[in-house]
Write an enzyme that holds these catalytic residues in place. Structure first.
Site, PDB file in Angstrom:
ATOM      1  N   GLU A  65       0.805  13.899  -8.824  1.00 21.68           N
ATOM      2  CA  GLU A  65       1.064  15.130  -8.077  1.00 21.68           C
ATOM      3  C   GLU A  65       2.341  15.814  -8.559  1.00 21.68           C
ATOM      4  O   GLU A  65       3.446  15.388  -8.255  1.00 21.68           O
ATOM      5  CB  GLU A  65       1.167  14.830  -6.577  1.00 21.68           C
ATOM      6  CG  GLU A  65      -0.064  14.174  -5.981  1.00 21.68           C
ATOM      7  CD  GLU A  65      -1.290  15.074  -6.032  1.00 21.68           C
ATOM      8  OE1 GLU A  65      -1.135  16.316  -6.011  1.00 21.68           O
ATOM      9  OE2 GLU A  65      -2.408  14.531  -6.091  1.00 21.68           O
ATOM     10  N   TYR A  96       0.832  -1.204   0.000  1.00 22.88           N
ATOM     11  CA  TYR A  96       0.000   0.000   0.000  1.00 22.88           C
ATOM     12  C   TYR A  96       0.872   1.261   0.000  1.00 22.88           C
ATOM     13  O   TYR A  96       0.556   2.247  -0.666  1.00 22.88           O
ATOM     14  CB  TYR A  96      -0.933   0.024   1.209  1.00 22.88           C
ATOM     15  CG  TYR A  96      -1.933  -1.104   1.234  1.00 22.88           C
ATOM     16  CD1 TYR A  96      -2.482  -1.636   0.067  1.00 22.88           C
ATOM     17  CD2 TYR A  96      -2.325  -1.660   2.441  1.00 22.88           C
ATOM     18  CE1 TYR A  96      -3.394  -2.678   0.105  1.00 22.88           C
ATOM     19  CE2 TYR A  96      -3.249  -2.696   2.495  1.00 22.88           C
ATOM     20  CZ  TYR A  96      -3.775  -3.200   1.318  1.00 22.88           C
ATOM     21  OH  TYR A  96      -4.681  -4.227   1.370  1.00 22.88           O
ATOM     22  N   PRO A 132     -17.343  24.307  -4.945  1.00 18.07           N
ATOM     23  CA  PRO A 132     -16.709  25.179  -3.945  1.00 18.07           C
ATOM     24  C   PRO A 132     -17.427  25.068  -2.596  1.00 18.07           C
ATOM     25  O   PRO A 132     -18.653  25.090  -2.532  1.00 18.07           O
ATOM     26  CB  PRO A 132     -16.893  26.588  -4.532  1.00 18.07           C
ATOM     27  CG  PRO A 132     -17.137  26.381  -5.986  1.00 18.07           C
ATOM     28  CD  PRO A 132     -17.813  25.047  -6.121  1.00 18.07           C
ATOM     29  N   ALA A 182       3.565  18.705  -7.632  1.00 20.60           N
ATOM     30  CA  ALA A 182       4.350  19.253  -6.520  1.00 20.60           C
ATOM     31  C   ALA A 182       5.230  18.169  -5.896  1.00 20.60           C
ATOM     32  O   ALA A 182       6.389  18.430  -5.554  1.00 20.60           O
ATOM     33  CB  ALA A 182       3.420  19.856  -5.468  1.00 20.60           C
ATOM     34  N   PHE A 183       4.702  16.958  -5.747  1.00 21.91           N
ATOM     35  CA  PHE A 183       5.498  15.865  -5.183  1.00 21.91           C
ATOM     36  C   PHE A 183       6.681  15.550  -6.096  1.00 21.91           C
ATOM     37  O   PHE A 183       7.807  15.348  -5.614  1.00 21.91           O
ATOM     38  CB  PHE A 183       4.640  14.616  -4.966  1.00 21.91           C
ATOM     39  CG  PHE A 183       5.412  13.477  -4.361  1.00 21.91           C
ATOM     40  CD1 PHE A 183       5.692  13.449  -3.007  1.00 21.91           C
ATOM     41  CD2 PHE A 183       5.881  12.432  -5.154  1.00 21.91           C
ATOM     42  CE1 PHE A 183       6.426  12.408  -2.447  1.00 21.91           C
ATOM     43  CE2 PHE A 183       6.601  11.391  -4.603  1.00 21.91           C
ATOM     44  CZ  PHE A 183       6.874  11.372  -3.240  1.00 21.91           C
ATOM     45  N   GLU A 194       4.040  16.874   2.044  1.00 22.87           N
ATOM     46  CA  GLU A 194       3.409  16.948   0.716  1.00 22.87           C
ATOM     47  C   GLU A 194       2.498  15.747   0.477  1.00 22.87           C
ATOM     48  O   GLU A 194       1.413  15.890  -0.094  1.00 22.87           O
ATOM     49  CB  GLU A 194       4.470  17.043  -0.379  1.00 22.87           C
ATOM     50  CG  GLU A 194       3.892  17.213  -1.769  1.00 22.87           C
ATOM     51  CD  GLU A 194       3.054  18.471  -1.916  1.00 22.87           C
ATOM     52  OE1 GLU A 194       1.900  18.371  -2.409  1.00 22.87           O
ATOM     53  OE2 GLU A 194       3.524  19.555  -1.542  1.00 22.87           O
TER      54      GLU A 194
END
Length: 126
Positions: free
Chosen positions: A35, A23, A93, A37-38, A76
């Site tokens: 992702e 996992y 939203p 950013a990762f 992150e």
């Protein structure tokens, strides 16, 4: 007395360990795949890891430098997990969903600032 357990919880033992490792690997692969950013922070960690061994004057400093890189990746991952969960709940939203995402982003920013401070202190021999 009867206690109820989640059907998704494992019973334990060595099989549980292997499932947990699987996992975790799936989570890292998903973060890398989905992702941006990762991926950017992972690239930063890969580039800066050799620098940590060069800059650190002793094992403690080296571990502090490496620790900030790992901590950034951990935060992150948690932020990305929270965002994925929020998006699964609703794409509309919502003030609480927006707040949760902003809080996760703030956690990443504080981790970056902490890491930068540690790296500057070690680099300047403070």
């Amino acid at each position: 007395m009867t206690t109820s357990h989640s059907p998704f919880k494992s019973k334990g033992g060595l099989a549980r360990l292997f499932k947990a490792l699987r996992y975790s690997a799936q989570g890292l692969a998903a973060a890398f795949r989905h992702e941006a950013a990762f991926r950017q922070e992972l690239l930063l960690a890969v580039v800066m890891t050799p620098m940590a061994f060069w800059l650190g004057r002793n094992p403690i400093e080296t571990m502090m430098l490496l620790g900030t890189l790992v901590l950034l990746l951990i935060v992150e991952l948690l932020n990305s997990a929270m965002e994925a969960l929020a998006d699964a709940i609703t794409l509309e939203p919502h003030p609480l969903v927006g707040r949760a995402k902003d809080l996760g982003s703030a956690a990443v920013m504080l981790t970056i600032l902490l890491g930068a401070a540690v790296w500057v202190c070690v680099a300047l021999r403070l």
